[in-house]
Scaffold this motif. Sequence first.
Motif, PDB file in Angstrom:
ATOM      1  N   GLY A  36      -0.797   2.047  -6.871  1.00  0.00           N
ATOM      2  CA  GLY A  36       0.338   2.263  -7.755  1.00  0.00           C
ATOM      3  C   GLY A  36       0.019   3.101  -8.976  1.00  0.00           C
ATOM      4  N   ASP A  37      -1.222   3.006  -9.461  1.00  0.00           N
ATOM      5  CA  ASP A  37      -1.579   3.775 -10.655  1.00  0.00           C
ATOM      6  C   ASP A  37      -1.845   5.252 -10.354  1.00  0.00           C
ATOM      7  N   GLU A  38      -1.696   5.663  -9.098  1.00  0.00           N
ATOM      8  CA  GLU A  38      -1.838   7.086  -8.732  1.00  0.00           C
ATOM      9  C   GLU A  38      -0.488   7.767  -8.530  1.00  0.00           C
ATOM     10  N   VAL A  39       0.594   6.989  -8.617  1.00  0.00           N
ATOM     11  CA  VAL A  39       1.928   7.492  -8.282  1.00  0.00           C
ATOM     12  C   VAL A  39       2.389   8.613  -9.221  1.00  0.00           C
ATOM     13  N   VAL A  40       2.294   8.402 -10.521  1.00  0.00           N
ATOM     14  CA  VAL A  40       2.818   9.386 -11.473  1.00  0.00           C
ATOM     15  C   VAL A  40       2.111  10.730 -11.330  1.00  0.00           C
ATOM     16  N   ALA A  41       0.776  10.706 -11.286  1.00  0.00           N
ATOM     17  CA  ALA A  41       0.020  11.958 -11.160  1.00  0.00           C
ATOM     18  C   ALA A  41       0.364  12.677  -9.860  1.00  0.00           C
ATOM     19  N   ALA A  42       0.469  11.920  -8.765  1.00  0.00           N
ATOM     20  CA  ALA A  42       0.787  12.525  -7.467  1.00  0.00           C
ATOM     21  C   ALA A  42       2.202  13.102  -7.464  1.00  0.00           C
ATOM     22  N   ALA A  43       3.148  12.389  -8.071  1.00  0.00           N
ATOM     23  CA  ALA A  43       4.534  12.866  -8.127  1.00  0.00           C
ATOM     24  C   ALA A  43       4.622  14.163  -8.919  1.00  0.00           C
ATOM     25  N   LEU A  44       3.891  14.233 -10.018  1.00  0.00           N
ATOM     26  CA  LEU A  44       3.888  15.455 -10.835  1.00  0.00           C
ATOM     27  C   LEU A  44       3.235  16.606 -10.087  1.00  0.00           C
ATOM     28  N   ALA A  45       2.075  16.348  -9.475  1.00  0.00           N
ATOM     29  CA  ALA A  45       1.330  17.405  -8.785  1.00  0.00           C
ATOM     30  C   ALA A  45       2.100  17.956  -7.587  1.00  0.00           C
ATOM     31  N   ALA A  46       2.787  17.059  -6.856  1.00  0.00           N
ATOM     32  CA  ALA A  46       3.477  17.478  -5.631  1.00  0.00           C
ATOM     33  C   ALA A  46       4.947  17.835  -5.867  1.00  0.00           C
ATOM     34  N   ARG A  47       5.401  17.673  -7.107  1.00  0.00           N
ATOM     35  CA  ARG A  47       6.806  17.924  -7.445  1.00  0.00           C
ATOM     36  C   ARG A  47       7.735  17.139  -6.503  1.00  0.00           C
ATOM     37  N   ALA A  48       7.459  15.842  -6.398  1.00  0.00           N
ATOM     38  CA  ALA A  48       8.223  14.982  -5.487  1.00  0.00           C
ATOM     39  C   ALA A  48       9.634  14.743  -6.020  1.00  0.00           C
ATOM     40  N   ASP A  49      10.579  14.682  -5.096  1.00  0.00           N
ATOM     41  CA  ASP A  49      11.974  14.376  -5.438  1.00  0.00           C
ATOM     42  C   ASP A  49      12.250  12.881  -5.353  1.00  0.00           C
ATOM     43  N   VAL A  50      11.645  12.230  -4.349  1.00  0.00           N
ATOM     44  CA  VAL A  50      11.843  10.794  -4.141  1.00  0.00           C
ATOM     45  C   VAL A  50      10.485  10.161  -3.822  1.00  0.00           C
ATOM     46  N   ALA A  51      10.182   9.058  -4.499  1.00  0.00           N
ATOM     47  CA  ALA A  51       8.958   8.304  -4.218  1.00  0.00           C
ATOM     48  C   ALA A  51       9.334   7.016  -3.513  1.00  0.00           C
ATOM     49  N   LEU A  52       8.731   6.778  -2.339  1.00  0.00           N
ATOM     50  CA  LEU A  52       8.923   5.536  -1.601  1.00  0.00           C
ATOM     51  C   LEU A  52       7.760   4.623  -1.955  1.00  0.00           C
ATOM     52  N   LEU A  53       8.049   3.494  -2.581  1.00  0.00           N
ATOM     53  CA  LEU A  53       7.021   2.640  -3.164  1.00  0.00           C
ATOM     54  C   LEU A  53       6.995   1.257  -2.528  1.00  0.00           C
ATOM     55  N   ASP A  54       5.807   0.822  -2.129  1.00  0.00           N
ATOM     56  CA  ASP A  54       5.615  -0.560  -1.705  1.00  0.00           C
ATOM     57  C   ASP A  54       5.566  -1.418  -2.968  1.00  0.00           C
ATOM     58  N   VAL A  55       5.877  -2.716  -2.873  1.00  0.00           N
ATOM     59  CA  VAL A  55       5.812  -3.575  -4.052  1.00  0.00           C
ATOM     60  C   VAL A  55       4.368  -3.937  -4.378  1.00  0.00           C
ATOM     61  N   GLU A  56       3.640  -4.476  -3.396  1.00  0.00           N
ATOM     62  CA  GLU A  56       2.306  -4.990  -3.677  1.00  0.00           C
ATOM     63  C   GLU A  56       1.249  -3.932  -3.385  1.00  0.00           C
ATOM     64  N   MET A  57       0.721  -3.344  -4.468  1.00  0.00           N
ATOM     65  CA  MET A  57      -0.343  -2.331  -4.378  1.00  0.00           C
ATOM     66  C   MET A  57      -1.371  -2.606  -5.462  1.00  0.00           C
ATOM     67  N   PRO A  58      -2.611  -2.174  -5.242  1.00  0.00           N
ATOM     68  CA  PRO A  58      -3.615  -2.324  -6.301  1.00  0.00           C
ATOM     69  C   PRO A  58      -3.361  -1.336  -7.438  1.00  0.00           C
ATOM     70  N   GLY A  59      -3.918  -1.635  -8.596  1.00  0.00           N
ATOM     71  CA  GLY A  59      -3.813  -0.739  -9.750  1.00  0.00           C
ATOM     72  C   GLY A  59      -2.542  -0.958 -10.542  1.00  0.00           C
ATOM     73  N   LEU A  60      -1.414  -0.891  -9.858  1.00  0.00           N
ATOM     74  CA  LEU A  60      -0.099  -1.080 -10.465  1.00  0.00           C
ATOM     75  C   LEU A  60       0.853  -1.380  -9.316  1.00  0.00           C
ATOM     76  N   ASP A  61       1.674  -2.405  -9.461  1.00  0.00           N
ATOM     77  CA  ASP A  61       2.584  -2.703  -8.342  1.00  0.00           C
ATOM     78  C   ASP A  61       3.724  -1.689  -8.298  1.00  0.00           C
ATOM     79  N   GLY A  62       4.498  -1.735  -7.221  1.00  0.00           N
ATOM     80  CA  GLY A  62       5.562  -0.754  -7.036  1.00  0.00           C
ATOM     81  C   GLY A  62       6.635  -0.817  -8.099  1.00  0.00           C
ATOM     82  N   ILE A  63       6.869  -2.005  -8.634  1.00  0.00           N
ATOM     83  CA  ILE A  63       7.879  -2.145  -9.687  1.00  0.00           C
ATOM     84  C   ILE A  63       7.389  -1.461 -10.963  1.00  0.00           C
ATOM     85  N   GLY A  64       6.106  -1.659 -11.284  1.00  0.00           N
ATOM     86  CA  GLY A  64       5.518  -0.967 -12.435  1.00  0.00           C
ATOM     87  C   GLY A  64       5.478   0.537 -12.225  1.00  0.00           C
ATOM     88  N   ALA A  65       5.199   0.950 -10.980  1.00  0.00           N
ATOM     89  CA  ALA A  65       5.172   2.391 -10.667  1.00  0.00           C
ATOM     90  C   ALA A  65       6.562   3.002 -10.805  1.00  0.00           C
TER      91      ALA A  65
END
Length: 201
Positions: A36-65
Amino acid sequence: MIRLLLADDQALVRGALAALLDLETDLEVVAQVGRGDEVVAAALAARADVALLDVEMPGLDGIGAAAALTAQVLGCRSLIVTTFGRPGYLRRALDAGANGFVVKDTPAGQLADAVRRVHSGLRVVDPDLAVASLTVGSSPLTEREAQVLALAADGGTVAQVAAEAYLSEGTVRNYLSSAMGKTGARTRAEAVRIARENGWL
C-alpha cells in the motif's frame, strides 16, 4: 484508454486481475504494486486514472492508500477490490475518499464496468455490502479505542500497548473496557473479533 494501477499483496491475484482487465479494449494495466505504501509513487509515475486497491496490504492498507491518493494524486480515482466485504470497511473506505468498493468474486464484466463508472466520476458500491453497511451501522468505537484495540489484538500487554500508544496504563485499560462495552464483548479477544468481523479495525 483508461490507465489502471493494481495494488494487491498477492501476486497471483494481481496477475489474474491484470489478465482479465487487459482483455478490455479500453482498459490498460500500466502499473502493479504489492504494498500500500507504494501506491502513490506508482500512480504518479504511471499516470494512472484508476487504482484498484486491496484492503489488506503491508506498508499501508487499501483504505489508507485511497486516502493518500485522494490527497496527493489529482485525477486518480480509487476502487477497493477485496475479498473482505465487511460493512465497516465500506464505510471507512468511502470516508477515506475511495470512489468504489466491490468484492473480488465480482464477475469480470461487472468489474470492468465498475472501473469505467468510477473513471467517469460515479460512485460504485457492491449492493449486498451497501445493505449490510446500513444494517450494521457505523463503528461505535472512537479512533483511540480502535487504535488501542488494534494494538492489543497483536497480543500486547497493557504496558506494551500503553508504551506504543503513548498513553498511561490506566487510560489503556479504560479504552479497552469501553471498547468491550460498545462491542458487547466479555473479553478483549472477543472485542477484537467482533470489531474485525465488522470491519471496524
